[in-house]
Write an enzyme that holds these catalytic residues in place. Structure first.
Site, PDB file in Angstrom:
ATOM      1  N   TYR B  70       0.860  -1.189   0.000  1.00  0.00           N
ATOM      2  CA  TYR B  70       0.000   0.000   0.000  1.00  0.00           C
ATOM      3  C   TYR B  70       0.896   1.239   0.000  1.00  0.00           C
ATOM      4  O   TYR B  70       1.953   1.235   0.637  1.00  0.00           O
ATOM      5  CB  TYR B  70      -0.896   0.017   1.238  1.00  0.00           C
ATOM      6  CG  TYR B  70      -1.983  -1.037   1.238  1.00  0.00           C
ATOM      7  CD1 TYR B  70      -3.281  -0.723   0.842  1.00  0.00           C
ATOM      8  CD2 TYR B  70      -1.721  -2.340   1.622  1.00  0.00           C
ATOM      9  CE1 TYR B  70      -4.286  -1.677   0.843  1.00  0.00           C
ATOM     10  CE2 TYR B  70      -2.715  -3.312   1.627  1.00  0.00           C
ATOM     11  CZ  TYR B  70      -3.999  -2.976   1.238  1.00  0.00           C
ATOM     12  OH  TYR B  70      -4.996  -3.921   1.239  1.00  0.00           O
ATOM     13  N   GLU B  71       0.470   2.305  -0.670  1.00  0.00           N
ATOM     14  CA  GLU B  71       1.375   3.439  -0.848  1.00  0.00           C
ATOM     15  C   GLU B  71       1.636   4.198   0.451  1.00  0.00           C
ATOM     16  O   GLU B  71       2.521   5.038   0.503  1.00  0.00           O
ATOM     17  CB  GLU B  71       0.883   4.384  -1.953  1.00  0.00           C
ATOM     18  CG  GLU B  71      -0.294   5.225  -1.566  1.00  0.00           C
ATOM     19  CD  GLU B  71      -0.829   6.052  -2.737  1.00  0.00           C
ATOM     20  OE1 GLU B  71      -0.226   6.040  -3.816  1.00  0.00           O
ATOM     21  OE2 GLU B  71      -1.860   6.707  -2.543  1.00  0.00           O
ATOM     22  N   SER B  72       0.905   3.886   1.495  1.00  0.00           N
ATOM     23  CA  SER B  72       1.189   4.495   2.790  1.00  0.00           C
ATOM     24  C   SER B  72       2.530   4.028   3.340  1.00  0.00           C
ATOM     25  O   SER B  72       2.983   4.527   4.364  1.00  0.00           O
ATOM     26  CB  SER B  72       0.076   4.151   3.776  1.00  0.00           C
ATOM     27  OG  SER B  72      -0.074   2.743   3.853  1.00  0.00           O
TER      28      SER B  72
END
Lengths: 270, 251
Positions: B70-72
């Site tokens: 996830y880009e987090s």
């Protein structure tokens, strides 16, 4: 060396009308309490900077505190639109807002350049999209290989504000969980504020913990729950229901204003 | 994701081996087809909504070792619940490692360490370029969309891009209002009506979901959509897939 002060003092000392201000937090540790204090102190004409302007920036834009927004993704994650952000761009309400937008990679590298005190960073990106023509990036040729790359300019905000789990009495700070781009934002800015869930006698570094020494921070203010409805990993929980409720509250201008008056501005004329 | 793909379109399809037909929505089938596309893949970059549901389903049914990114900054996340946001605490708590945003884009996504990307968009054109920026003119948009986020570099960094979108003329357009993200690496477009793949540089209908006609797909596409000579039909959800999906979303 960081001074431990109240939140209102930290904001009064650092944020002035017209400043460029980055309240960072990538879906975690979003400094809501500090942003609300900026609004209660009536600051205006701000250049708001943030990769992911979510509910906090929707609120700040909706009360008319921002003249400009620098960002890469303006949505209510998992829910939908930011209605105040859209209303400002689509209809100029309550005031027109200028935007400068990038990709996440572009914004992240702009902070890295800022923290490194370099004029720009180099990356592969923007080529073949319409973004390049609508934002502040320039092509650059690699002096070694001749490859065409993109330069993104350093981001050096007047003020950076972030939220962390804890600080010690010397203002050393530790955050953990999703670290986002907070360290870069702090090191890129001229003036810095960190709000924390709690003050501890001594920082004990955790696995994955990001420690930021007090000597690069101007002000530390205790603000328990200061990132709600976002969260501070290990201490508070993300209020997913509020993110859904915000979709309803923020759709209507008057309902939004009434909510802000009741929950944030508290009778202060902003 | 829009609600349309889930909207009521109850379909049914024959199961292999003459098992009684199971009722499912085209939205459920879309998620199941997306999950199947991750069989045998090493890692997948995902956003929230249907892509996240599909990727979790893939780990349950087809590919328990699939690495979710996830880009987090959460790499190897193993959430039990479908996350509402890419920053939900469960993602960081269950991840193999958690990295900063600059590290995520500069070390992992840009250099191609993540194999597959699931992306969505408000508009897609025949070359699979995506718009998630504005509808209307840039300076005076009719609808201001969220913007690029991570998509542009994800779409040029990952080896394969899978687009998941509701099939309508509003989404599938001849010309984008704004080109946010390049389509060069798109290998699959999975909709609630069928599957498109690039053929000679143009998205072409290759698979229909059960009960959907080529005509129906064309009526919902904003360009003169070509179809391959023999269009395949997506296998209907198995009872295992349907049960797993429903259990997942009920958590």
């Amino acid at each position: 060396m960081a001074q431990l002060v109240s939140l209102s003092e930290a904001i009064a000392e650092t944020v002035h009308d017209g400043d460029s201000v980055a309240l960072e937090g990538f879906t975690h540790l979003i400094p809501f309490a500090a942003g609300h204090e900026v609004l209660r102190q009536g600051r205006r004409d701000l250049e708001l900077i943030r990769m992911t302007p979510d509910i906090l920036y929707d609120q700040m834009i909706g009360v008319g505190a921002a003249r400009r927004l620098v960002f890469s993704y303006g949505g209510n994650p998992g829910v939908g639109s930011l209605h105040r952000f859209r209303d400002a761009i689509e209809h100029g309400w309550p005031r027109p807002i200028e935007v400068e937008e990038h990709s996440h990679a572009g914004m992240a590298n702009r902070y890295v350049a800022g923290a490194s005190r370099l004029p720009f960073m180099v990356m592969r990106g923007y080529t073949g999209t319409d973004l390049a023509a609508h934002t502040n990036v320039r092509p650059i040729t690699c002096p070694f290989s001749g490859e065409e790359l993109m330069a993104v300019p350093a981001l050096n905000p007047d003020v950076a504000i972030v939220h962390a789990q804890e600080a010690d009495r010397d203002g050393n700070v530790q955050l953990w969980g999703i670290p986002g781009v907070q360290k870069e934002a702090l090191l890129a800015a001229s003036r810095t504020v960190v709000t924390v869930e709690r003050t501890v006698e001594r920082i004990e570094q955790r696995p994955g913990g990001v420690v930021i020494p007090g000597w690069v921070i101007d002000f530390v203010a205790e603000s328990p729950g200061g990132s709600l409805p976002s969260y501070a990993a290990g201490i508070t929980q993300r209020d997913n229901n509020f993110y859904r409720e915000w979709d309803v509250i923020s759709r209507d201008r008057e309902q939004f204003q009434a909510w802000m008056e009741a929950h944030v501005l508290g009778g202060v004329t902003a | 994701m829009t609600g349309r793909a889930d909207g009521g379109l109850a379909a049914s399809g024959p199961l292999a081996g003459g098992v009684a037909e199971a009722e499912y929505t085209n939205g459920e089938l879309q998620t199941i087809v997306a999950a199947r596309s991750l069989a045998g893949k090493r890692s997948c970059f995902i956003g929230v909504g249907r892509p996240s549901t599909a990727a979790l389903l893939a780990r349950m049914v087809h590919n328990p070792k699939l690495v979710l990114v996830y880009e987090s900054g959460t790499i190897g996340a193993k959430p039990y619940h479908v996350p509402l946001s890419i920053g939900d605490g469960e993602l960081a708590e269950t991840a193999d490692l958690v990295v900063s945003v600059p590290e995520m884009f500069n070390y992992w996504i840009g250099p191609g360490q993540v194999q597959v990307a699931f992306l969505g968009a408000a508009q897609i054109d025949p070359q699979a370029n995506l718009n998630s920026t504005v509808i209307g003119e840039y300076e005076h948009p009719r609808t201001r969309l969220p913007g690029a986020g991570g998509a542009p570099e994800i779409a040029t960094g990952c080896e394969e891009v899978v687009v998941i979108a509701p099939h309508s003329k509003r989404t599938f357009v001849q010309e984008l209002d704004f080109r946010t993200t390049r389509g060069d690496r798109t290998t699959l477009v999975i909709t609630d009506l069928g599957v498109l793949r690039p053929v000679d540089g143009e998205l072409t209908l290759t698979t229909l979901h059960p009960g959907v006609s080529v005509e129906q797909v064309r009526e919902n596409t904003g360009w003169d959509l070509k179809a391959v000579a023999s269009v395949a039909v997506s296998p209907a959800p198995t009872s295992e897939e349907l049960a797993a999906l429903r259990e997942l979303v009920s958590r």
